[in-house]
Design a protein around this motif. Structure first.
Motif, PDB file in Angstrom:
ATOM      1  N   VAL A 215       1.082  -1.256   0.121  1.00  0.00           N
ATOM      2  CA  VAL A 215      -0.095   0.031   0.028  1.00  0.00           C
ATOM      3  C   VAL A 215       0.936   1.049  -0.110  1.00  0.00           C
ATOM      4  O   VAL A 215       0.688   2.103  -0.567  1.00  0.00           O
ATOM      5  N   ASP A 216       1.964   1.195   0.960  1.00  0.00           N
ATOM      6  CA  ASP A 216       2.908   2.465   0.769  1.00  0.00           C
ATOM      7  C   ASP A 216       3.534   2.757  -0.655  1.00  0.00           C
ATOM      8  O   ASP A 216       3.494   3.748  -0.964  1.00  0.00           O
ATOM      9  N   ARG A 217       3.979   1.548  -1.167  1.00  0.00           N
ATOM     10  CA  ARG A 217       4.315   1.594  -2.751  1.00  0.00           C
ATOM     11  C   ARG A 217       3.131   2.431  -3.676  1.00  0.00           C
ATOM     12  O   ARG A 217       3.622   3.189  -4.364  1.00  0.00           O
ATOM     13  N   ALA A 218       2.049   1.774  -3.621  1.00  0.00           N
ATOM     14  CA  ALA A 218       1.018   2.288  -4.285  1.00  0.00           C
ATOM     15  C   ALA A 218       0.653   3.761  -4.198  1.00  0.00           C
ATOM     16  O   ALA A 218       0.559   4.484  -5.108  1.00  0.00           O
ATOM     17  N   LEU A 219       0.685   4.149  -2.842  1.00  0.00           N
ATOM     18  CA  LEU A 219       0.115   5.361  -2.717  1.00  0.00           C
ATOM     19  C   LEU A 219       1.459   6.530  -3.288  1.00  0.00           C
ATOM     20  O   LEU A 219       1.114   7.656  -3.508  1.00  0.00           O
ATOM     21  N   ARG A 220       2.623   6.174  -3.168  1.00  0.00           N
ATOM     22  CA  ARG A 220       3.931   6.865  -3.312  1.00  0.00           C
ATOM     23  C   ARG A 220       3.606   6.992  -4.997  1.00  0.00           C
ATOM     24  O   ARG A 220       3.929   8.092  -5.464  1.00  0.00           O
ATOM     25  N   ASP A 224       3.031  10.523  -6.793  1.00  0.00           N
ATOM     26  CA  ASP A 224       3.981  11.098  -7.644  1.00  0.00           C
ATOM     27  C   ASP A 224       3.527  11.392  -8.988  1.00  0.00           C
ATOM     28  O   ASP A 224       3.819  12.367 -10.032  1.00  0.00           O
ATOM     29  N   GLU A 225       2.133  10.612  -9.401  1.00  0.00           N
ATOM     30  CA  GLU A 225       1.767  10.667 -10.732  1.00  0.00           C
ATOM     31  C   GLU A 225       0.212  11.879 -10.736  1.00  0.00           C
ATOM     32  O   GLU A 225      -0.488  11.998 -11.631  1.00  0.00           O
ATOM     33  N   GLY A 226       0.303  12.478  -9.323  1.00  0.00           N
ATOM     34  CA  GLY A 226      -0.738  13.680  -9.591  1.00  0.00           C
ATOM     35  C   GLY A 226      -2.087  13.063  -9.028  1.00  0.00           C
ATOM     36  O   GLY A 226      -3.139  13.840  -9.568  1.00  0.00           O
ATOM     37  N   ALA A 227      -2.256  12.105  -8.282  1.00  0.00           N
ATOM     38  CA  ALA A 227      -3.599  11.705  -8.079  1.00  0.00           C
ATOM     39  C   ALA A 227      -4.426  12.711  -7.221  1.00  0.00           C
ATOM     40  O   ALA A 227      -3.797  13.286  -6.410  1.00  0.00           O
ATOM     41  N   LYS A 228      -5.631  12.779  -7.273  1.00  0.00           N
ATOM     42  CA  LYS A 228      -6.550  13.762  -6.672  1.00  0.00           C
ATOM     43  C   LYS A 228      -7.388  13.209  -5.787  1.00  0.00           C
ATOM     44  O   LYS A 228      -7.994  13.752  -4.987  1.00  0.00           O
ATOM     45  N   GLY A 229      -7.499  12.114  -5.802  1.00  0.00           N
ATOM     46  CA  GLY A 229      -8.133  11.180  -4.780  1.00  0.00           C
ATOM     47  C   GLY A 229      -7.838   9.836  -4.549  1.00  0.00           C
ATOM     48  O   GLY A 229      -7.457   9.140  -5.610  1.00  0.00           O
ATOM     49  N   ILE A 230      -8.487   8.942  -3.591  1.00  0.00           N
ATOM     50  CA  ILE A 230      -8.200   7.491  -3.470  1.00  0.00           C
ATOM     51  C   ILE A 230      -9.586   6.784  -3.229  1.00  0.00           C
ATOM     52  O   ILE A 230     -10.513   7.061  -2.381  1.00  0.00           O
ATOM     53  N   ILE A 231      -9.657   5.672  -3.899  1.00  0.00           N
ATOM     54  CA  ILE A 231     -10.814   4.675  -3.649  1.00  0.00           C
ATOM     55  C   ILE A 231      -9.830   3.393  -2.810  1.00  0.00           C
ATOM     56  O   ILE A 231      -9.045   2.859  -3.331  1.00  0.00           O
ATOM     57  N   LEU A 232     -10.300   3.120  -1.663  1.00  0.00           N
ATOM     58  CA  LEU A 232      -9.761   2.107  -1.048  1.00  0.00           C
ATOM     59  C   LEU A 232     -11.020   0.624  -1.093  1.00  0.00           C
ATOM     60  O   LEU A 232     -11.947   1.030  -0.322  1.00  0.00           O
ATOM     61  N   ASP A 233     -10.544  -0.376  -1.641  1.00  0.00           N
ATOM     62  CA  ASP A 233     -11.556  -1.299  -1.765  1.00  0.00           C
ATOM     63  C   ASP A 233     -11.401  -2.255  -0.850  1.00  0.00           C
ATOM     64  O   ASP A 233     -10.387  -3.205  -1.001  1.00  0.00           O
ATOM     65  N   LEU A 234     -12.032  -2.531   0.149  1.00  0.00           N
ATOM     66  CA  LEU A 234     -12.054  -3.540   1.333  1.00  0.00           C
ATOM     67  C   LEU A 234     -13.190  -4.513   1.304  1.00  0.00           C
ATOM     68  O   LEU A 234     -13.546  -5.234   1.886  1.00  0.00           O
ATOM     69  N   ARG A 235     -13.960  -4.560   0.093  1.00  0.00           N
ATOM     70  CA  ARG A 235     -14.982  -5.605  -0.064  1.00  0.00           C
ATOM     71  C   ARG A 235     -14.396  -7.036  -0.002  1.00  0.00           C
ATOM     72  O   ARG A 235     -13.341  -7.292  -0.685  1.00  0.00           O
ATOM     73  N   ASP A 236     -15.348  -7.929   0.580  1.00  0.00           N
ATOM     74  CA  ASP A 236     -14.855  -9.387   0.854  1.00  0.00           C
ATOM     75  C   ASP A 236     -13.484  -9.320   1.257  1.00  0.00           C
ATOM     76  O   ASP A 236     -12.886 -10.445   1.051  1.00  0.00           O
TER      77      ASP A 236
END
Length: 333
Positions: A215-220, A224-236
């Motif tokens: 998750v740390d790697r994904a957030l970095r 770095d690529e300018g994301a404006k928001g995050i969806i965290l999928d914890l279904r199932d």
């Protein structure tokens, strides 16, 4: 010197008094439970003397320990023999041989599928979250410890297991035969949304030892690529390790407490954030298969008001379990 001797004498008297009190307490416990202990010894003697075949003493001891934990009538507490503990450890590490399904006891006598692992043999066979496993190879599993039932579902790669399941949506009983295989657990998948390339989507299938770093790697990457928001999928997502849940939740809340854990004596232990708050708009997807560690993360975000929960009611396991290693490779949870 006289004062020192007097002090040592008083200390010795206190030690003797404590020793007498401890001995008396133990003696009272033994006397109180004498009949039960006597019956246990008699049962062991009768099995050794009268049972049709010889039974190793270690087997009887394992059975007694399973019975002690089983008497708690708690669907989340169990005694794990060395083989069962090995299987649990393999699952935490990220792979195991079986059908690829997470199960839990929703109550004492109902073994429920929390979620099938995506792409695994159980999902391909049509097993769904919420299915109740009634029998494994014709054997009723309703009254089994969840770990015993799981050990029966798992088996050598290439072998078959036959499940009788019940669907509570009115579809009744179903029979399934599934071939076991080595299942790799896809812990974290992360990419930008197909609908909006400004939104990073992270899906976590289990909170195991490697999940937080992924998750740390994904957030970095997203930052770095300018994301404006995050969806965290914890279904199932059936949960996993507490430390992993705390580490991952820490990315999505300001510095401070993540979860408060209350023990049997009403004492409270607090786990605090371990990461810097990412500070991006957040949506967390949840459903009835989101359990345990997933609920910790979702709850922390909700309590801190740093994101929005979208979906349906979660599984409802508000308990933190500890796995305590025993000698000989066994464990208790």
């Amino acid at each position: 010197m006289t004062g020192r001797r007097r002090g040592l004498t008083i200390l010795a008297v206190i030690v003797v008094a404590i020793s007498i009190l401890t001995t008396a307490t133990l003696a009272a416990l033994v006397i109180t439970n004498y009949q039960h202990l006597g019956r246990l010894a008699k049962v062991v003697h009768l099995v050794n003397r009268e049972y049709l075949e010889p039974v190793p003493f270690s087997t009887l001891v394992d059975g007694a320990m399973k019975g002690i934990v089983g008497s708690l009538n708690d669907p989340y507490s169990s005694y794990l023999d060395p083989e069962q503990y090995k299987q649990l450890f393999e699952q935490i590490q990220g792979s195991f041989t079986g059908i690829g399904v997470y199960v839990s006891k929703r109550d004492v006598n109902k073994l429920v599928v929390v979620s099938p692992i995506k792409g695994g043999p159980a999902e391909r066979a049509g097993l769904r979250a919420g299915d109740v496993i009634v029998k494994v190879d014709g054997e009723d599993v309703a009254d089994m410890d969840v770990d015993v039932a799981v050990s029966k579902i798992k088996g050598p790669e290439g072998s078959e297991v036959h499940l009788t399941i019940f669907r509570e949506d009115g579809q009744g009983f179903h029979e399934m035969t599934i071939v076991r295989e080595e299942v790799q657990i896809p812990v974290v998948t992360a990419d930008f949304s197909e609908q909006d390339k400004r939104i990073g989507v992270i899906q976590i299938s289990q909170f195991n030892k490697i999940a937080a770093n992924e998750v740390d790697r994904a957030l970095r990457r997203f930052k770095d690529e300018g994301a404006k928001g995050i969806i965290l999928d914890l279904r199932d997502n059936p949960g996993g390790e507490l430390d992993s849940a705390v580490d991952i939740a820490s990315n999505f809340i300001p510095e401070g407490p993540v979860v408060h854990i209350v023990d049997r004596s009403e004492g409270t232990e607090t786990a605090y954030s371990t990461r810097d708050y990412i500070g991006l708009p957040l949506v967390i997807l949840i459903n009835g298969g989101s359990a345990s560690a997933s609920e910790i993360v979702a709850g922390a975000v909700k309590d801190n008001g740093t994101g929005t929960l979208v979906g349906t009611k979660t599984f409802g396991k508000g308990i933190v379990q500890m796995v305590m290693e025993l000698d000989g490779g066994a464990a208790s949870s």
